[in-house]
Structure formats: C-alpha cells, structure tokens
Design a protein around this motif. Sequence first.
Motif, PDB file in Angstrom:
ATOM      1  N   PHE A   1      -3.495 -20.170   5.432  1.00  0.00           N
ATOM      2  CA  PHE A   1      -3.954 -21.490   5.000  1.00  0.00           C
ATOM      3  C   PHE A   1      -3.038 -22.081   3.941  1.00  0.00           C
TER       4      PHE A   1
ATOM      5  N   CYS B   1     -17.957 -23.337   4.041  1.00  0.00           N
ATOM      6  CA  CYS B   1     -17.549 -21.980   4.439  1.00  0.00           C
ATOM      7  C   CYS B   1     -18.753 -21.047   4.584  1.00  0.00           C
TER       8      CYS B   1
ATOM      9  N   ASN C   1     -15.911 -17.953   1.195  1.00  0.00           N
ATOM     10  CA  ASN C   1     -14.558 -17.417   1.091  1.00  0.00           C
ATOM     11  C   ASN C   1     -13.618 -18.333   0.318  1.00  0.00           C
TER      12      ASN C   1
ATOM     13  N   TRP D   1      -8.341 -19.188  -1.038  1.00  0.00           N
ATOM     14  CA  TRP D   1      -9.051 -18.365  -0.063  1.00  0.00           C
ATOM     15  C   TRP D   1      -9.153 -16.921  -0.556  1.00  0.00           C
TER      16      TRP D   1
ATOM     17  N   CYS E   1     -12.227 -14.215   5.469  1.00  0.00           N
ATOM     18  CA  CYS E   1     -12.342 -15.338   6.409  1.00  0.00           C
ATOM     19  C   CYS E   1     -12.719 -14.857   7.816  1.00  0.00           C
ATOM     20  N   VAL E   2     -13.494 -15.665   8.544  1.00  0.00           N
ATOM     21  CA  VAL E   2     -13.785 -15.350   9.953  1.00  0.00           C
ATOM     22  C   VAL E   2     -13.103 -16.354  10.895  1.00  0.00           C
TER      23      VAL E   2
ATOM     24  N   CYS F   1     -13.281 -19.550  11.347  1.00  0.00           N
ATOM     25  CA  CYS F   1     -14.057 -20.597  12.034  1.00  0.00           C
ATOM     26  C   CYS F   1     -13.331 -21.941  11.954  1.00  0.00           C
ATOM     27  N   LEU F   2     -12.454 -22.084  10.986  1.00  0.00           N
ATOM     28  CA  LEU F   2     -11.671 -23.296  10.715  1.00  0.00           C
ATOM     29  C   LEU F   2     -12.517 -24.480  10.247  1.00  0.00           C
TER      30      LEU F   2
ATOM     31  N   CYS G   1     -13.312 -25.202   7.208  1.00  0.00           N
ATOM     32  CA  CYS G   1     -12.705 -25.823   6.011  1.00  0.00           C
ATOM     33  C   CYS G   1     -11.606 -26.796   6.418  1.00  0.00           C
TER      34      CYS G   1
HETATM   35  S1  SF4 Z   1     -11.921 -20.692   8.288  1.00  0.00           S
HETATM   36 FE1  SF4 Z   1     -14.161 -20.626   8.058  1.00  0.00          FE
HETATM   37  S2  SF4 Z   1     -14.563 -18.612   7.184  1.00  0.00           S
HETATM   38 FE2  SF4 Z   1     -12.390 -19.023   6.883  1.00  0.00          FE
HETATM   39  S3  SF4 Z   1     -12.258 -19.935   4.867  1.00  0.00           S
HETATM   40 FE3  SF4 Z   1     -12.382 -21.640   6.310  1.00  0.00          FE
HETATM   41  S4  SF4 Z   1     -14.576 -22.124   6.446  1.00  0.00           S
HETATM   42 FE4  SF4 Z   1     -14.377 -20.102   5.513  1.00  0.00          FE
END
Ligand code: SF4
Length: 187
Positions: free
Chosen positions: A111, A128, A132, A142, A146-147, A149-150, A152
Amino acid sequence: MESPYTFAIVTCGVPYWGRPFRDAEKILKEKNRSLHASWYVRLVSNYIPYRDIAAEWRISIRAWLARRKLKNIANVINTREAHTTWQLLKNFCGRYHDKWLAGQKKIDNNFLCDKDKCTACGMCERICPRENIKRPEGQPVWQHKCVECLGCLHICPVKAINYGEITRSRKRYRHSEVKPAELLRKS
Ligand code: SF4
Ligand code: SF4
C-alpha cells in the motif's frame, strides 16, 4: 443435539479462490454445528492490482444475476433445505490460500498513500474490518494484519491510496446501492 439450520453466503468477484465453505464447516464443527447450505453470489471483482473494474454494462448484468440468485437462495432458506456448493479446484485453491496466509504479514507493504492528496478524513481507518489502519499523523499506516479486501483503497474519496503503482490508473468501485456511511465503523 441436532444442529440448528445454518447457511453461508459468500460474495466474490471470482468464485474459485480460497476455501470459505471448508473453513466455515471447520469453525462450525468446533461449536458442534453443521453447515446445511452454502452459496457463492458473484458480484464485481474489486481486486484492481490484478485487473481494472469491469465495464458498466458488465456490472449491471452481474447485479441482475446476483439479485435473481438471491431470490432463489431466499426460497431455499425459507424451506430450510440443504444446498451444497461444489468448489472447483478446491484443493489447489486451498493450497494457494495457505501460501497466502503464510505471507499475510507482508501483504500491506504494497500500500502507498499520497500524502499530498490525503485529507486525513479517516474513512480508510473506519472501513477496515481488521482494524489494520492507524493514523498517527493523519495518513494511514498499515499494521500487517490485512486481509486484502481493498476496502481502504476503494473508499478513499481522493484516490490517495494505491496498491503498488499499477492501480494509479485504475477505477475505484463501490456497489451503487451502498452508501459509504453504511460501510464505516462508528468512530
Ligand atoms: S485492504 Fe481491507 S483489511 Fe487490508 S487494510 Fe485495507 S481495509 Fe483493511
Ligand atoms: S481515506 Fe484517503 S483521504 Fe481519507 S485518511 Fe484515508 S488516505 Fe487520507
């Protein structure tokens, strides 16, 4: 004691990765429950590090198919019927998932946040599901759980978040019937 009727519905962009139903069965078994019915509902893939968001016409078709499938699912659930979803390439995908888990702590190193664009609104932190993201100086930092999910990245109103350089030119996505406020944790 007989397990109460339990079902799982998994939304996805591509229904082949991971092993959600096997994991759900495992979790339920630990609680002496069974999974009676399971379904995928395919929506739009938001994984833009791999591919840009689909064209509008494709999104509309997906939404229509998803609504139709949900109606059928509701009928099955109302009658408490069993339903098994067979996952293609389950073992291969399970192994891929294990590999992903092994490297999970490093995933969010990809990220990037453009400090000159970020307005410190906090939406990335509040969406999130893993808590995270911390923002000691306003911008997201971060925390390595993280999982992917995108959420953010897609929620950022000024496109300040990217996942590597490749997502800079790609679109952002949110389901047209979902408002940002519905996705955010209360602060
Ligand atoms: S991708 Fe999802 S789990 Fe990862 S930091 Fe962003 S919101 Fe959180
Ligand atoms: S959502 Fe975007 S603008 Fe808001 S704090 Fe996060 S990175 Fe900054």
